[in-house]
Design a protein around this motif. Structure first.
Motif, PDB file in Angstrom:
ATOM      1  N   ASP A 128       1.149  -1.329  -0.141  1.00  0.00           N
ATOM      2  CA  ASP A 128      -0.167   0.239   0.374  1.00  0.00           C
ATOM      3  C   ASP A 128       0.811   0.833  -0.246  1.00  0.00           C
ATOM      4  N   LYS A 129       0.318   2.387  -0.034  1.00  0.00           N
ATOM      5  CA  LYS A 129       1.123   3.437  -0.284  1.00  0.00           C
ATOM      6  C   LYS A 129       0.931   4.538   0.360  1.00  0.00           C
ATOM      7  N   THR A 130       0.188   4.000   1.225  1.00  0.00           N
ATOM      8  CA  THR A 130      -0.351   5.256   2.802  1.00  0.00           C
ATOM      9  C   THR A 130       1.060   5.373   3.548  1.00  0.00           C
ATOM     10  N   ALA A 131       1.668   4.516   3.994  1.00  0.00           N
ATOM     11  CA  ALA A 131       3.247   5.117   5.003  1.00  0.00           C
ATOM     12  C   ALA A 131       3.742   4.531   4.603  1.00  0.00           C
ATOM     13  N   GLU A 132       5.663   4.841   4.802  1.00  0.00           N
ATOM     14  CA  GLU A 132       6.732   3.331   5.240  1.00  0.00           C
ATOM     15  C   GLU A 132       6.537   2.569   6.008  1.00  0.00           C
ATOM     16  N   ARG A 133       6.717   1.429   5.080  1.00  0.00           N
ATOM     17  CA  ARG A 133       6.380   0.087   6.585  1.00  0.00           C
ATOM     18  C   ARG A 133       7.423  -0.511   6.064  1.00  0.00           C
ATOM     19  N   HIS A 134       7.641  -1.060   7.358  1.00  0.00           N
ATOM     20  CA  HIS A 134       8.835  -2.126   8.323  1.00  0.00           C
ATOM     21  C   HIS A 134       8.803  -3.403   6.806  1.00  0.00           C
ATOM     22  N   GLY A 135      10.153  -3.553   6.602  1.00  0.00           N
ATOM     23  CA  GLY A 135      10.198  -4.912   5.482  1.00  0.00           C
ATOM     24  C   GLY A 135      10.674  -4.887   4.626  1.00  0.00           C
ATOM     25  N   TRP A 136      11.253  -6.364   3.505  1.00  0.00           N
ATOM     26  CA  TRP A 136      11.378  -5.997   2.610  1.00  0.00           C
ATOM     27  C   TRP A 136      10.709  -5.774   0.915  1.00  0.00           C
ATOM     28  N   MET A 137      11.634  -4.625   0.145  1.00  0.00           N
ATOM     29  CA  MET A 137      11.214  -4.515  -1.246  1.00  0.00           C
ATOM     30  C   MET A 137      12.199  -5.301  -2.342  1.00  0.00           C
ATOM     31  N   ALA A 138      11.871  -6.399  -3.281  1.00  0.00           N
ATOM     32  CA  ALA A 138      12.268  -6.963  -4.719  1.00  0.00           C
ATOM     33  C   ALA A 138      13.067  -6.220  -5.195  1.00  0.00           C
ATOM     34  N   LEU A 139      13.942  -6.614  -5.746  1.00  0.00           N
ATOM     35  CA  LEU A 139      14.353  -5.713  -7.002  1.00  0.00           C
ATOM     36  C   LEU A 139      12.891  -5.898  -8.153  1.00  0.00           C
ATOM     37  N   GLU A 140      12.985  -4.645  -8.861  1.00  0.00           N
ATOM     38  CA  GLU A 140      12.193  -3.817  -9.433  1.00  0.00           C
ATOM     39  C   GLU A 140      10.775  -2.670  -8.697  1.00  0.00           C
ATOM     40  N   ARG A 141      10.663  -2.951  -7.533  1.00  0.00           N
ATOM     41  CA  ARG A 141       9.754  -3.091  -7.019  1.00  0.00           C
ATOM     42  C   ARG A 141       9.100  -1.623  -6.942  1.00  0.00           C
ATOM     43  N   LEU A 186      -0.196  22.371   8.993  1.00  0.00           N
ATOM     44  CA  LEU A 186      -0.811  20.982   8.736  1.00  0.00           C
ATOM     45  C   LEU A 186       0.090  20.161   9.756  1.00  0.00           C
ATOM     46  N   LEU A 187      -0.713  18.965   9.292  1.00  0.00           N
ATOM     47  CA  LEU A 187      -0.432  18.089  10.316  1.00  0.00           C
ATOM     48  C   LEU A 187       0.950  17.002   9.785  1.00  0.00           C
ATOM     49  N   ALA A 188       1.679  16.128   9.937  1.00  0.00           N
ATOM     50  CA  ALA A 188       2.988  15.611   9.388  1.00  0.00           C
ATOM     51  C   ALA A 188       2.732  14.387   8.562  1.00  0.00           C
ATOM     52  N   ARG A 189       1.741  14.311   8.904  1.00  0.00           N
ATOM     53  CA  ARG A 189       1.138  12.507   8.382  1.00  0.00           C
ATOM     54  C   ARG A 189       0.968  13.360   6.995  1.00  0.00           C
ATOM     55  N   GLU A 190      -0.074  14.317   7.283  1.00  0.00           N
ATOM     56  CA  GLU A 190      -0.483  14.651   5.979  1.00  0.00           C
ATOM     57  C   GLU A 190       0.059  15.471   5.010  1.00  0.00           C
ATOM     58  N   TYR A 191       1.153  15.772   5.477  1.00  0.00           N
ATOM     59  CA  TYR A 191       1.545  16.266   4.314  1.00  0.00           C
ATOM     60  C   TYR A 191       2.820  14.698   2.986  1.00  0.00           C
ATOM     61  N   ILE A 192       3.177  14.657   4.472  1.00  0.00           N
ATOM     62  CA  ILE A 192       3.934  12.559   3.919  1.00  0.00           C
ATOM     63  C   ILE A 192       3.003  11.783   2.927  1.00  0.00           C
ATOM     64  N   ASN A 193       1.969  11.898   3.336  1.00  0.00           N
ATOM     65  CA  ASN A 193       0.901  11.176   2.815  1.00  0.00           C
ATOM     66  C   ASN A 193       0.972  12.139   1.067  1.00  0.00           C
ATOM     67  N   GLU A 194       0.714  13.218   1.050  1.00  0.00           N
ATOM     68  CA  GLU A 194       0.517  13.999   0.230  1.00  0.00           C
ATOM     69  C   GLU A 194       1.840  13.490  -0.925  1.00  0.00           C
ATOM     70  N   ARG A 195       2.833  13.395  -0.189  1.00  0.00           N
ATOM     71  CA  ARG A 195       4.111  13.047  -1.491  1.00  0.00           C
ATOM     72  C   ARG A 195       4.371  11.689  -1.777  1.00  0.00           C
ATOM     73  N   ILE A 196       3.883  10.583  -0.079  1.00  0.00           N
ATOM     74  CA  ILE A 196       4.360   9.497  -0.861  1.00  0.00           C
ATOM     75  C   ILE A 196       2.630   9.530  -2.172  1.00  0.00           C
ATOM     76  N   ASN A 197       2.136  10.130  -2.226  1.00  0.00           N
ATOM     77  CA  ASN A 197       0.524   9.700  -3.611  1.00  0.00           C
ATOM     78  C   ASN A 197       1.310  10.269  -4.950  1.00  0.00           C
ATOM     79  N   ALA A 198       2.547  11.222  -4.092  1.00  0.00           N
ATOM     80  CA  ALA A 198       2.900  11.833  -5.625  1.00  0.00           C
ATOM     81  C   ALA A 198       4.500  11.709  -6.081  1.00  0.00           C
ATOM     82  N   THR A 199       4.036  10.164  -4.983  1.00  0.00           N
ATOM     83  CA  THR A 199       4.983   9.119  -6.009  1.00  0.00           C
ATOM     84  C   THR A 199       4.832   8.384  -6.468  1.00  0.00           C
ATOM     85  N   TYR A 200       5.579   7.202  -8.050  1.00  0.00           N
ATOM     86  CA  TYR A 200       5.029   6.426  -8.187  1.00  0.00           C
ATOM     87  C   TYR A 200       5.839   5.383  -7.108  1.00  0.00           C
ATOM     88  N   LEU A 201       4.365   4.424  -6.474  1.00  0.00           N
ATOM     89  CA  LEU A 201       5.490   3.065  -6.395  1.00  0.00           C
ATOM     90  C   LEU A 201       4.399   1.358  -7.048  1.00  0.00           C
TER      91      LEU A 201
END
Length: 317
Positions: free
Chosen positions: A80-93, A300-315
């Motif tokens: 999901d694109k809602t937040a930074e999360r713990h764990g592994w990300m595969a090559l080219e993901r 604005l709250l930090a989580r609101e700003y971070i979510n804006e930035r994450i949603n503007a990034t290709y994941l």
């Protein structure tokens, strides 16, 4: 200077320094603020984090990356694109290229260490030393980041620096997006996709980033708007300002674009590139009201700003 990135001696506020001298600390503050308000990057030497500690952490991460794909998949980070999360990300993901750039996904794999772990998330049981070594490194980076933030608070002439630092009280405790990311860039295959890079052009989302790297490839935009190499310098930590702190400082501090490109030489293309990036965030419920008292940006709250930035990034999945 390394290209246009200054090299600054951090001895005056090193993690090993038990007798801080006010005159030396002010001189260090002046040097760092000049770097952070211009190019946005600085190499620090004598931080108190040793090269041996960095390479021990690289080596433990390698033990995980060399596990079979079926093992690593057990520790996959949620897509999901809602937040930074713990764990592994595969090559080219993942694709960090800024909007408007059409590139294939990044030629890297990574593992995000983000304590405390959410329900269902675990540490790699196949590498028992992974958790203690990564958490020890996380804690050292946290301590260094807090010292840098204190210096930034002084440099911005914030009236209540302790209150500013209090916006980071939940690092590693929940309600805060701070994470340590181990990255592995494999040798470049014989055939690569058109326009593919190891890590696309981007700025970091949080407040402050610390980077440790073993091989070349990183490039940073200089004051003329051109990419210049930010090569590894032995026994240094590369530090940069990130988006949240640029906005919070009413653009006094500069979050600078950077990327990791494919090596030119055949020798470099055959090498694995490793890095450790500590992304320091303020608490998710911190109010981002401009630190200079201006109204340049709406609060604005930090989580609101971070979510804006994450949603503007290709994941990508």
């Amino acid at each position: 200077m390394s290209g246009q990135i200054p090299v600054v001696d951090f001895s005056a506020y090193s993690l090993d320094n038990k007798n801080v001298n006010e005159v030396e600390l002010q001189a260090l503050t002046d040097e760092l603020m000049h770097a952070f308000t211009t190019v946005g990057f600085v190499y620090l030497k004598n931080t108190g984090i040793s090269s041996s500690k960095v390479y021990d952490t690289f080596d433990v991460a390698d033990k995980f990356y060399l596990q079979p794909e079926t093992v690593k998949e057990k520790y996959s980070r949620p897509l999901d694109k809602t937040a930074e999360r713990h764990g592994w990300m595969a090559l080219e993901r993942e694709n960090l290229s800024l909007i408007g750039q059409s590139r294939p996904n990044d030629l890297k794999e990574c593992f995000n260490v983000m304590p405390p772990l959410s329900e269902g998330q675990t540490w790699p049981a196949e590498v028992p030393e992974f958790e203690p070594v990564m958490m020890d490194f996380f804690n050292s980076c946290h301590e260094l980041a807090m010292r840098l933030l204190e210096i930034i608070g002084r440099g911005l002439a914030i009236k209540d620096v302790d209150s500013f630092l209090g916006k980071f009280k939940n690092v590693g405790k929940g309600g805060n997006g701070t994470n340590l990311r181990s990255l592995r860039y494999p040798p470049v295959p014989e055939v690569v996709k058109e326009n593919q890079v190891r890590c696309g052009e981007h700025t970091d989302f949080g407040c402050l980033s610390l980077l440790f790297q073993d091989n070349p490839g990183l490039e940073v935009v200089n004051l003329e708007g051109e990419y210049v190499p930010a090569r590894p310098i032995p026994d240094t930590t590369l530090v940069n300002i990130a988006d949240t702190l640029q906005r919070w400082s009413a653009d006094k501090l500069k979050s600078t674009r950077h990327r990791v490109v494919m090596p030119d030489s055949e020798e470099e293309r055959r090498r694995v590139r490793r890095s450790l990036a500590f992304f320091c965030h303020c608490d998710s419920d911190a109010e981002l009201r401009c630190l200079d008292g201006s109204d340049k940006y709406q609060s604005l709250l930090a989580r609101e700003y971070i979510n804006e930035r994450i949603n503007a990034t290709y994941l990508s999945g």
